[in-house]
Design an enzyme around this catalytic site. Structure first.
Site, PDB file in Angstrom:
ATOM      1  N   ARG A 147       0.823  -1.213   0.000  1.00  0.00           N
ATOM      2  CA  ARG A 147       0.000   0.000   0.000  1.00  0.00           C
ATOM      3  C   ARG A 147       0.856   1.262   0.000  1.00  0.00           C
ATOM      4  O   ARG A 147       0.608   2.196  -0.769  1.00  0.00           O
ATOM      5  CB  ARG A 147      -0.950   0.022   1.200  1.00  0.00           C
ATOM      6  CG  ARG A 147      -2.041  -1.029   1.122  1.00  0.00           C
ATOM      7  CD  ARG A 147      -2.930  -1.018   2.360  1.00  0.00           C
ATOM      8  NE  ARG A 147      -2.105  -1.220   3.542  1.00  0.00           N
ATOM      9  CZ  ARG A 147      -2.303  -0.630   4.720  1.00  0.00           C
ATOM     10  NH1 ARG A 147      -3.298   0.210   4.891  1.00  0.00           N
ATOM     11  NH2 ARG A 147      -1.514  -0.876   5.745  1.00  0.00           N
TER      12      ARG A 147
ATOM     13  N   ASN B 264      -6.129  -2.608   2.464  1.00  0.00           N
ATOM     14  CA  ASN B 264      -6.081  -4.053   2.628  1.00  0.00           C
ATOM     15  C   ASN B 264      -7.505  -4.567   2.772  1.00  0.00           C
ATOM     16  O   ASN B 264      -8.338  -3.916   3.411  1.00  0.00           O
ATOM     17  CB  ASN B 264      -5.293  -4.439   3.876  1.00  0.00           C
ATOM     18  CG  ASN B 264      -3.802  -4.291   3.705  1.00  0.00           C
ATOM     19  OD1 ASN B 264      -3.290  -4.309   2.601  1.00  0.00           O
ATOM     20  ND2 ASN B 264      -3.098  -4.151   4.807  1.00  0.00           N
TER      21      ASN B 264
END
Length: 92
Positions: free
Chosen positions: A20, A38
């Site tokens: 990320r 996520n």
């Protein structure tokens, strides 16, 4: 220049490997707006808006990800561009 909106679902070893954070940095570098998070099933989801050239750069990068990631699949969904993001909003 036409803007596009793409939603990605990335499968593999993509959590706990700075996926990320790396995607956010790459998005900012390429003037792509949106977010990344996520999912509880182990995937990463990203919503990206920008020029097709810049979004394509992120899609291509997502097939490999950062050094410790093992990407098994990248599911790509085209959506209608909204322009709702003034920047890359963040990590969720």
């Amino acid at each position: 220049m036409t803007n596009h909106r793409i939603r990605l679902f990335i499968t593999g070893r993509v959590q706990g490997v700075f996926f990320r954070q790396s995607l956010k940095a790459k998005a900012i570098q390429n003037d792509v707006h949106g977010w990344v998070r996520n999912l509880s099933d182990g995937r990463v989801e990203a919503l990206l808006e920008g020029s097709m050239e810049n979004v394509s750069t992120l899609i291509e990068w997502s097939h490999g990800g950062p050094a410790n990631a093992i990407v098994e699949d990248v599911e790509i969904h085209n959506e209608e561009f909204t322009g709702e993001f003034p920047k890359f909003d963040g990590l969720y």
